[in-house]
Scaffold this motif. Structure first.
Motif, PDB file in Angstrom:
ATOM      1  N   GLU A 204       1.398   4.097   3.076  1.00 10.99           N
ATOM      2  CA  GLU A 204       0.652   3.148   2.250  1.00 10.99           C
ATOM      3  C   GLU A 204      -0.811   3.566   2.144  1.00 10.99           C
ATOM      4  O   GLU A 204      -1.446   3.402   1.095  1.00 10.99           O
ATOM      5  CB  GLU A 204       0.759   1.746   2.845  1.00 10.99           C
ATOM      6  N   GLN A 205      -1.336   4.117   3.220  1.00 11.91           N
ATOM      7  CA  GLN A 205      -2.720   4.586   3.209  1.00 11.91           C
ATOM      8  C   GLN A 205      -2.888   5.732   2.209  1.00 11.91           C
ATOM      9  O   GLN A 205      -3.862   5.776   1.451  1.00 11.91           O
ATOM     10  CB  GLN A 205      -3.116   5.048   4.611  1.00 11.91           C
ATOM     11  N   ILE A 206      -1.929   6.656   2.189  1.00 13.05           N
ATOM     12  CA  ILE A 206      -1.993   7.780   1.254  1.00 13.05           C
ATOM     13  C   ILE A 206      -1.851   7.281  -0.184  1.00 13.05           C
ATOM     14  O   ILE A 206      -2.542   7.756  -1.095  1.00 13.05           O
ATOM     15  CB  ILE A 206      -0.898   8.813   1.576  1.00 13.05           C
ATOM     16  N   ARG A 207      -0.948   6.329  -0.394  1.00 15.67           N
ATOM     17  CA  ARG A 207      -0.790   5.761  -1.742  1.00 15.67           C
ATOM     18  C   ARG A 207      -2.109   5.156  -2.216  1.00 15.67           C
ATOM     19  O   ARG A 207      -2.530   5.352  -3.360  1.00 15.67           O
ATOM     20  CB  ARG A 207       0.292   4.683  -1.740  1.00 15.67           C
ATOM     21  N   GLN A 208      -2.753   4.395  -1.316  1.00 12.78           N
ATOM     22  CA  GLN A 208      -4.009   3.745  -1.681  1.00 12.78           C
ATOM     23  C   GLN A 208      -5.100   4.771  -1.938  1.00 12.78           C
ATOM     24  O   GLN A 208      -5.918   4.617  -2.854  1.00 12.78           O
ATOM     25  CB  GLN A 208      -4.440   2.785  -0.567  1.00 12.78           C
TER      26      GLN A 208
END
Length: 361
Positions: A204-208
């Motif tokens: 999720e951090q990479i997506r954000q």
């Protein structure tokens, strides 16, 4: 529908016959209440669409009836849809011990397809010309599961790790999402060896980060099109609010006016994006030597000349309270968002606390 009539005559072992499911007698079985296993519609739907593909095992009793020992679930499903069942007729069991032993082995030792085998099968069906909908129908699988499986199948890293038994299907699906991003795959593969919750958080951090970077590039392009310089990490710059044009001996040292500073040759801005739509633009100066620092050393304020007023004391108290509460509140929010603390959160915590470094000054 054509039904095979079973004659009450002696039958040689290993005779394959097709019998109407309604005429089959189910032998006593260690799997009690087999009808409970038919709650899942996919099994009945599969029999309705394809029929019973694998023969059940049985024998003839003294009345000549076909008694099924192994395959009662297939028989029950066939009864529901009204079709025949292939039965391999063998010798009648010798005693209860043989019956229970055989039933235990056939039920307990069956192994389903692995996740990798399912993924490979769906991919073969797709290459054979079937659509997701057709694959789902033919295999009695949800379209969502078929789509997810095909996503994994098309990722070399994800499918290879899944085939090697190194990761679960859910983990493989996460890796497949970032197929082609070597840095992300390397980071996630390392985290995948631990807790799946950490993997979800990292993904999720990479997506954000991707969303933030896309928005940042868009905003930077707008500034550059307007002729405004955008400072990067390679530039040496200082925030406008840390600079002043006041003389060194001046007591009042107001920060540079952002609008007036636009005429400075070193005028630029920095662009930071949070959560995709929280764009923060800060004016900076790439020639800070053309001005003077507001304070003798950054991080400290000039000494108070004379005693503080009650208003100043109240303001100082408020700043100090905020300096304590703000970081603690942030920490609690981060923990609440994930439901647990993780080392993966430390970079976020440090970054946010650094953004709040001016609170309380």
């Amino acid at each position: 529908m054509t039904h095979t009539t079973i004659a009450p005559a002696a039958t040689a072992p290993e005779e394959l016959v097709r019998v109407d499911a309604a005429n089959i007698v189910l032998e006593e079985n260690i799997r009690d209440h087999p009808e409970d296993a038919l709650v899942e519609d996919w099994f009945v739907d599969s029999v309705r669409q394809h029929g019973v593909l694998q023969a059940v095992l049985g024998y003839r009793n003294d009345l000549g009836q076909v008694v099924v020992r192994d395959g009662q679930l297939r028989v029950l499903a066939a009864r529901l849809v009204g079709c025949t069942v292939p039965v391999l007729i063998g010798e009648r069991p010798l005693d209860v011990v043989h019956r229970v032993t055989e039933q235990y082995v056939t039920n307990e030792r069956r192994t389903g397809l692995t996740d990798h085998q399912k993924v490979a099968a769906f991919r073969q069906l797709e290459l054979g010309g079937l659509s997701v909908t057709a694959i789902a129908k033919q295999t009695s699988t949800s379209k969502e599961q078929v789509k997810a499986s095909l996503t994994v199948a098309k990722s070399v890293d994800a499918s290879t790790a899944l085939a090697g038994g190194q990761i679960s299907f859910d983990t493989a699906l996460v890796l497949a999402e970032f197929d082609g991003d070597d840095a992300a795959i390397a980071e996630l593969s390392q985290i995948a060896e631990g807790d799946f919750h950490d993997l979800e958080y990292a993904a999720e951090q990479i997506r954000q980060e991707r969303v933030n970077e896309a928005k940042r590039i868009e905003v930077v392009a707008d500034f550059q099109a307007a002729g405004v310089r955008v400072a990067t990490d390679e530039d040496s710059y200082e925030s406008v609010h840390r600079l002043t044009n006041a003389e060194p001996t001046d007591t009042m040292r107001p920060q540079l006016d952002a609008d007036e500073h636009k005429t400075c040759p070193g005028h630029a801005v920095t662009v930071v994006v949070y959560h995709g739509d929280d764009v923060r633009v800060s004016p900076v100066c790439c020639t800070p030597e053309a001005h003077r620092p507001r304070w003798a050393s950054f991080g400290s304020t000039p000494a108070q000349a004379g005693p503080m007023t009650d208003e100043q004391k109240a303001e100082r108290k408020t700043r100090r309270i905020q300096a304590v509460i703000a970081p603690l509140t942030l920490w609690m929010v981060l923990i609440d968002m994930s439901g647990r603390f993780s080392e993966r959160m430390l970079p976020d915590v440090v970054t946010k606390l650094w953004d709040l470094r001016e609170v309380g000054r």
